[in-house]
Design an enzyme around this catalytic site. Structure first.
Site, PDB file in Angstrom:
ATOM      1  N   ASP A   1      -2.056   8.932  -5.209  1.00 39.77           N
ATOM      2  CA  ASP A   1      -0.968   8.273  -5.142  1.00 39.77           C
ATOM      3  C   ASP A   1       0.159   9.118  -6.160  1.00 39.77           C
ATOM      4  OD1 ASP A   1      -2.486   6.708  -3.364  1.00 39.77           O
ATOM      5  OD2 ASP A   1      -2.664   4.909  -5.001  1.00 39.77           O
ATOM      6  N   GLY A  27       0.749  -1.171   0.076  1.00 38.89           N
ATOM      7  CA  GLY A  27      -0.069   0.085   0.119  1.00 38.89           C
ATOM      8  C   GLY A  27       0.869   1.380   0.043  1.00 38.89           C
TER       9      GLY A  27
HETATM   10  C1  GLA Z   1      -5.440   3.961  -2.950  1.00 39.27           C
HETATM   11  C2  GLA Z   1      -5.968   4.638  -4.230  1.00 39.27           C
HETATM   12  C3  GLA Z   1      -5.936   6.167  -3.995  1.00 39.27           C
HETATM   13  C4  GLA Z   1      -6.880   6.526  -2.471  1.00 39.27           C
HETATM   14  C5  GLA Z   1      -6.605   5.600  -1.462  1.00 39.27           C
HETATM   15  C6  GLA Z   1      -7.441   5.604  -0.295  1.00 39.27           C
HETATM   16  O1  GLA Z   1      -4.211   4.071  -2.742  1.00 39.27           O
HETATM   17  O2  GLA Z   1      -4.898   4.527  -5.150  1.00 39.27           O
HETATM   18  O3  GLA Z   1      -6.485   6.898  -4.906  1.00 39.27           O
HETATM   19  O4  GLA Z   1      -8.261   6.304  -2.976  1.00 39.27           O
HETATM   20  O5  GLA Z   1      -6.448   4.159  -1.923  1.00 39.27           O
HETATM   21  O6  GLA Z   1      -7.147   6.879   0.368  1.00 39.27           O
END
Ligand code: GLA
Length: 393
Positions: free
Chosen positions: A184, A136
């Site tokens: 991101d 993540g």
């Molecule tokens: C993932 C997605 C982002 C965002 C996050 C939660 O990382 O790629 O766009 O929505 O989850 O905040």
């Protein structure tokens, strides 16, 4: 699978990429681009409702070596994927590869750049990264932004960070099947060393917020596999859209206090809970940015804890083990900092803002008190806020 790179050292990473480039393509690369992973401090699942996020780019990155070719072919060597090679031609429309995998982030980003008018040239490329995969921390956004940065430089277009970020987001939507927001990619493209970034996902503007100098950004991997991520993620996004429609606004960003107080009770469950998370999280994010500007770590920590509870109880994306991990860290920290699950959810990492002097006690509490459901200890990474994507050579 989670990888735990032995080293986060750039020199080693570069040596690995160069070795692979020499071995597969021969000769020397002409250009070196880098793009970082990111960790989100607060402002979770708000981006696709045009809300606010507060991430920082981290000192874990993807490096990309490139040498142009003149036959319109792109050959991509992935050092971290068993030195797999993907090869395709720019003279045909770029298609996703089957089965899907890392190559589609490259192909998708290039397809998006092409559609945006960037004149793409063929190239031989070697890629190596030390952003932990599947944790993540946006290893895919780092790859997309490294690709966008390199091909933009080659074409001499001078794309701004928003256009690069949107190309990566397009790749996620159309070549990877995840309906993500812009968090991101924008964090990876626009990071500022020593700063968090306040993102307004409606205007896609970013504001650099200095992080207090005595602060460590700890990222603690729960080792909980992020199962069902894409399908649950897309479902949350749909629920947010349904809640906004039921409240008569385009997106949850448009819900102000008055509207919420007047109409929230009309929402059925679980939409009420989903919307409540987003509406309150937007405010917490703005408040946390202010708290950091003021150097008020206690307030920032409180907001992080509230965000965690809201993700757990209202957005329902925090698995029990990750909840325990966040609790362990929050107990050690007391009012001196804060911790919360970070990222898309259903597993992955906890992020904590911790005064340097408390890092060792957090580490040992996590070591003593936490094991994943599979019996593994957490991985603790001390990160620093880094600059966004760019050319190194
Ligand atoms: C993932 C997605 C982002 C965002 C996050 C939660 O990382 O790629 O766009 O929505 O989850 O905040």
């Amino acid at each position: 699978m989670t990888t735990n790179p032995a080293s986060f050292d750039r020199a080693q990473l570069l040596a690995r990429a160069l070795n692979a480039f020499h071995g597969r393509f021969g000769g020397e690369p002409r250009l070196l681009a880098r793009a970082p992973g990111r960790v989100n401090l607060i402002g979770e699942h708000t981006d696709y409702s045009d809300g606010f996020c507060l991430p920082c780019a981290i000192d874990r990155e993807t490096l990309l070596l490139l040498r142009p070719r003149h036959d319109g072919r792109v050959r991509v060597l992935a050092c971290d994927e068993g030195s797999e090679l993907d090869s395709f031609s720019l003279t045909q429309p770029i298609q996703p590869r089957e089965p899907a995998g890392w190559a589609n982030y490259v192909r998708g980003t290039l397809a998006a750049l092409q559609a945006d008018g960037v004149k793409l040239q063929g190239a031989d490329i070697a890629i190596a990264g030390n952003v932990p995969l599947g944790a993540g921390l946006s290893s895919s956004a780092a790859l997309e932004m490294a690709v966008a940065t390199a091909f933009d430089a080659l074409a001499g277009t001078g794309l701004d960070v928003r256009r690069k970020a949107r190309a990566g987001q397009w790749a996620e939507h159309h070549f990877a099947g995840c309906q993500c927001g812009i968090l991101d990619q924008l964090a990876s493209a626009a990071g500022v060393a020593g700063h968090a970034l306040l993102l307004d996902c409606r205007t896609q503007e970013t504001q650099a917020i200095p992080l207090p100098p005595d602060l460590a950004v700890l990222v603690i991997h729960s080792r909980v596999q992020r199962g069902l991520v894409d399908s649950e993620y897309n479902l949350r996004r749909q629920q947010c859209q349904q809640a906004a429609a039921a409240l008569g606004v385009p997106l949850l960003r448009d819900v102000d206090k008055a509207l919420w107080q007047a109409r929230a009770h009309e929402l059925p469950l679980p939409l009420l809970r989903r919307a409540r998370h987003v509406v309150t999280e937007n405010q917490r994010t703005l408040d946390a940015a202010q708290a950091l500007r003021d150097g008020d770590l206690q307030r920032a920590g409180e907001l992080m804890r509230e965000s965690h509870v809201s993700m757990r109880d209202d957005f329902e994306i925090v698995p029990p083990a990750v909840d325990r991990l966040a609790m362990i860290v929050n107990e050690v920290l007391g009012p001196q900092g804060g911790a919360r699950m970070t990222g898309g959810g259903f597993g992955g990492c906890v992020v904590a803002l911790v005064p340097h002097g408390r890092v060792a006690s957090v580490r040992s509490a996590v070591e003593r008190g936490y094991r994943s459901p599979g019996g593994e200890p957490a991985l603790v990474w001390a990160c620093s806020a880094s600059a966004g994507a760019g050319l190194l050579a």
